[in-house]
Design an enzyme around this catalytic site. Structure first.
Site, PDB file in Angstrom:
ATOM      1  N   ASP A 125       0.853  -1.202   0.000  1.00 19.80           N
ATOM      2  CA  ASP A 125       0.000   0.000   0.000  1.00 19.80           C
ATOM      3  C   ASP A 125       0.884   1.246   0.000  1.00 19.80           C
ATOM      4  O   ASP A 125       2.052   1.194   0.403  1.00 19.80           O
ATOM      5  CB  ASP A 125      -0.868   0.044   1.266  1.00 19.80           C
ATOM      6  CG  ASP A 125      -2.026  -0.958   1.226  1.00 19.80           C
ATOM      7  OD1 ASP A 125      -2.246  -1.592   0.185  1.00 19.80           O
ATOM      8  OD2 ASP A 125      -2.703  -1.084   2.266  1.00 19.80           O
ATOM      9  N   ARG A 175      -1.383  -0.896  -8.345  1.00 14.22           N
ATOM     10  CA  ARG A 175      -2.750  -0.518  -7.990  1.00 14.22           C
ATOM     11  C   ARG A 175      -2.781   0.999  -8.122  1.00 14.22           C
ATOM     12  O   ARG A 175      -1.900   1.690  -7.589  1.00 14.22           O
ATOM     13  CB  ARG A 175      -3.098  -0.904  -6.556  1.00 14.22           C
ATOM     14  CG  ARG A 175      -4.483  -0.343  -6.139  1.00 14.22           C
ATOM     15  CD  ARG A 175      -4.729  -0.401  -4.638  1.00 14.22           C
ATOM     16  NE  ARG A 175      -4.765  -1.756  -4.148  1.00 14.22           N
ATOM     17  CZ  ARG A 175      -4.386  -2.083  -2.900  1.00 14.22           C
ATOM     18  NH1 ARG A 175      -3.930  -1.164  -2.063  1.00 14.22           N
ATOM     19  NH2 ARG A 175      -4.456  -3.333  -2.505  1.00 14.22           N
TER      20      ARG A 175
HETATM   21  P1  FDA Z   1     -14.400   9.172  -4.630  1.00 11.99           P
HETATM   22  O1  FDA Z   1     -13.841   9.469  -3.280  1.00 11.99           O
HETATM   23  O2  FDA Z   1     -14.757  10.296  -5.508  1.00 11.99           O
HETATM   24  O3  FDA Z   1     -15.636   8.234  -4.406  1.00 11.99           O
HETATM   25  C1  FDA Z   1     -16.520   7.902  -5.468  1.00 11.99           C
HETATM   26  C2  FDA Z   1     -17.842   7.476  -4.840  1.00 11.99           C
HETATM   27  O4  FDA Z   1     -17.644   6.288  -4.096  1.00 11.99           O
HETATM   28  C3  FDA Z   1     -18.401   8.464  -3.840  1.00 11.99           C
HETATM   29  O5  FDA Z   1     -19.163   9.456  -4.474  1.00 11.99           O
HETATM   30  C4  FDA Z   1     -19.234   7.568  -2.955  1.00 11.99           C
HETATM   31  O6  FDA Z   1     -20.461   7.267  -3.601  1.00 11.99           O
HETATM   32  C5  FDA Z   1     -18.420   6.332  -2.921  1.00 11.99           C
HETATM   33  N1  FDA Z   1     -17.520   6.246  -1.745  1.00 11.99           N
HETATM   34  C6  FDA Z   1     -16.220   6.526  -1.697  1.00 11.99           C
HETATM   35  N2  FDA Z   1     -15.729   6.303  -0.465  1.00 11.99           N
HETATM   36  C7  FDA Z   1     -16.784   5.883   0.283  1.00 11.99           C
HETATM   37  C8  FDA Z   1     -16.950   5.473   1.637  1.00 11.99           C
HETATM   38  N3  FDA Z   1     -15.926   5.435   2.499  1.00 11.99           N
HETATM   39  N4  FDA Z   1     -18.175   5.084   2.045  1.00 11.99           N
HETATM   40  C9  FDA Z   1     -19.232   5.075   1.182  1.00 11.99           C
HETATM   41  N5  FDA Z   1     -19.145   5.470  -0.092  1.00 11.99           N
HETATM   42  C10 FDA Z   1     -17.951   5.853  -0.537  1.00 11.99           C
HETATM   43  N6  FDA Z   1      -5.430   5.152  -0.789  1.00 11.99           N
HETATM   44  C11 FDA Z   1      -4.125   5.379  -0.498  1.00 11.99           C
HETATM   45  O7  FDA Z   1      -3.736   6.534  -0.292  1.00 11.99           O
HETATM   46  N7  FDA Z   1      -3.236   4.335  -0.443  1.00 11.99           N
HETATM   47  C12 FDA Z   1      -3.614   3.062  -0.706  1.00 11.99           C
HETATM   48  O8  FDA Z   1      -2.774   2.162  -0.658  1.00 11.99           O
HETATM   49  C13 FDA Z   1      -4.987   2.810  -1.021  1.00 11.99           C
HETATM   50  N8  FDA Z   1      -5.434   1.550  -1.281  1.00 11.99           N
HETATM   51  C14 FDA Z   1      -6.709   1.380  -1.777  1.00 11.99           C
HETATM   52  C15 FDA Z   1      -7.136   0.121  -2.193  1.00 11.99           C
HETATM   53  C16 FDA Z   1      -8.375  -0.044  -2.792  1.00 11.99           C
HETATM   54  C17 FDA Z   1      -8.786  -1.397  -3.268  1.00 11.99           C
HETATM   55  C18 FDA Z   1      -9.244   1.089  -2.967  1.00 11.99           C
HETATM   56  C19 FDA Z   1     -10.563   0.968  -3.655  1.00 11.99           C
HETATM   57  C20 FDA Z   1      -8.844   2.307  -2.491  1.00 11.99           C
HETATM   58  C21 FDA Z   1      -7.606   2.474  -1.883  1.00 11.99           C
HETATM   59  N9  FDA Z   1      -7.204   3.708  -1.388  1.00 11.99           N
HETATM   60  C22 FDA Z   1      -5.882   3.898  -1.054  1.00 11.99           C
HETATM   61  C23 FDA Z   1      -8.205   4.778  -1.165  1.00 11.99           C
HETATM   62  C24 FDA Z   1      -8.328   5.693  -2.350  1.00 11.99           C
HETATM   63  O9  FDA Z   1      -7.159   6.453  -2.469  1.00 11.99           O
HETATM   64  C25 FDA Z   1      -9.522   6.644  -2.189  1.00 11.99           C
HETATM   65  O10 FDA Z   1      -9.416   7.403  -1.056  1.00 11.99           O
HETATM   66  C26 FDA Z   1     -10.868   5.967  -2.153  1.00 11.99           C
HETATM   67  O11 FDA Z   1     -10.918   4.865  -2.997  1.00 11.99           O
HETATM   68  C27 FDA Z   1     -11.970   6.946  -2.595  1.00 11.99           C
HETATM   69  O12 FDA Z   1     -11.698   7.414  -3.890  1.00 11.99           O
HETATM   70  P2  FDA Z   1     -12.570   6.976  -5.159  1.00 11.99           P
HETATM   71  O13 FDA Z   1     -11.667   6.808  -6.310  1.00 11.99           O
HETATM   72  O14 FDA Z   1     -13.410   5.834  -4.836  1.00 11.99           O
HETATM   73  O15 FDA Z   1     -13.416   8.271  -5.497  1.00 11.99           O
END
Ligand code: FDA
Length: 300
Positions: A125, A175
């Site tokens: 990560d 990732r």
């Molecule tokens: P965004 O935040 O815009 O979310 C899109 C939509 O998803 C939102 O509008 C909402 O509907 C929904 N959503 C998002 N988060 C939610 C929540 N907590 N509860 C409910 N709904 C929610 N980061 C990092 O810095 N280091 C890492 O190693 C990782 N590893 C990682 C692994 C995996 C498998 C994922 C999916 C994510 C990570 N992350 C991470 C976290 C990532 O950086 C990020 O903060 C989150 O995925 C939210 O960003 P989105 O791209 O989903 O978009």
């Protein structure tokens, strides 16, 4: 984000641990490995893969880091024992990166070696920016000896496309996520559209080079654009997967699964659930708002 949501997010950290725990349940498989196995088996039965994460970060003593590594060994043994469709994710500071880089390298190497022996994979990560360089250099060192190790890059960091260009040279299993930590505007994009655009630029660079990419997002816009890129670039299905967090946008994950794409869910578990839960709740002011209402509601 509205002012009220900002306020709610700010008070999440002041909430009693038990309340945070109650509302975080959907994001965490449980406090024991048995509960994590149950969760992964359930996902696997629906054709969904998992990556298992023993919760914990920023430890300060080597003994704690060794203990964390031993728990990761237990995860790898458990994956074999129950024939789980899962691999391992870990945080470098949990392995001791903030104490001693070489020590952390050796700890992670032991895990990658163990994973190789059972035909499994370790994802490193990415944490906050003080650790970006150290994590990349640790990864590069491992990558020169192992194929079964991957790294995470964060699209909110301005440096990311240049990191992709460097890491592409050694063939990297990525990732790609937006990034979760609060970083200064000097090094990170703050605007939603700018982050999305850097995400897509990085994704394209990764795919173009033939790397395997874990497309980690719940953002429907990015998922749609990723579908488009994959089609346009004719990327074979064994060169990418989608990834999501446990408890987030389950509707979307089912859709991706139905569309015939591989999807992997990040399954965190363990006793050290508090910092992870706070990060998830801060991301979701609606849930935080519900906590707020429940605490301060007089209608019991
Ligand atoms: P965004 O935040 O815009 O979310 C899109 C939509 O998803 C939102 O509008 C909402 O509907 C929904 N959503 C998002 N988060 C939610 C929540 N907590 N509860 C409910 N709904 C929610 N980061 C990092 O810095 N280091 C890492 O190693 C990782 N590893 C990682 C692994 C995996 C498998 C994922 C999916 C994510 C990570 N992350 C991470 C976290 C990532 O950086 C990020 O903060 C989150 O995925 C939210 O960003 P989105 O791209 O989903 O978009």
């Amino acid at each position: 984000m509205s002012l009220i949501n900002k306020l709610i997010v700010a008070v999440v950290q002041l909430m009693p641990k038990s309340v945070v725990g109650f509302f975080s349940k959907k994001y965490i498989a449980g406090d024991t490995i048995e509960k994590a196995v149950k969760c992964v088996k359930d996902l696997n039965s629906r054709g969904i893969f998992a990556t298992m994460d023993v919760l914990g970060e920023s430890i300060t003593r080597k003994e704690e880091a060794i203990e964390a590594k031993n728990k990761c060994i237990e995860v790898l043994d458990t994956i074999v024992k129950f024939k789980l469709m899962a691999n391992l994710s870990l945080k470098p500071t949990q392995m001791g990166l903030s104490i001693d880089e070489d020590f952390a390298y050796k700890q992670i190497k032991e895990l990658v070696e163990k994973a190789r022996g059972i035909d499994n994979f370790v994802r490193i990560d990415m944490e906050d920016s003080p650790y970006t360089d150290k994590t990349i250099s640790l990864f590069k060192k491992l990558r020169s000896d192992f194929n079964n190790v991957g790294i995470v890059l964060q699209a909110y960091l301005k440096r990311t496309t240049s990191d992709v260009i460097t890491l592409n040279k050694m063939g990297t299993n990525y990732r790609l996520c937006k990034g979760i930590y609060i970083e200064p505007a000097t090094i990170a994009y703050k605007d939603r559209q700018e982050i999305r655009s850097n995400y897509l630029k990085s994704l394209e660079l990764m795919l173009k080079n033939g790397n395997y990419v874990g497309i980690a997002t719940h953002d429907e816009y990015l998922i749609k654009e990723a579908y488009r890129l994959i089609k346009e670039m004719n990327i074979p299905k064994d060169k990418f997967e989608f990834q999501m967090l446990l408890g987030v946008r389950e509707d979307l994950r089912e859709k991706i699964n139905k569309d015939g794409y591989k999807i992997r869910i990040y399954v965190p578990f363990g006793e050290d659930w508090y910092p992870y839960s706070i990060r998830r709740l801060k991301e979701n002011p609606q849930v935080a708002g519900q906590i707020f209402k429940n605490i301060f509601s007089f209608e019991k």
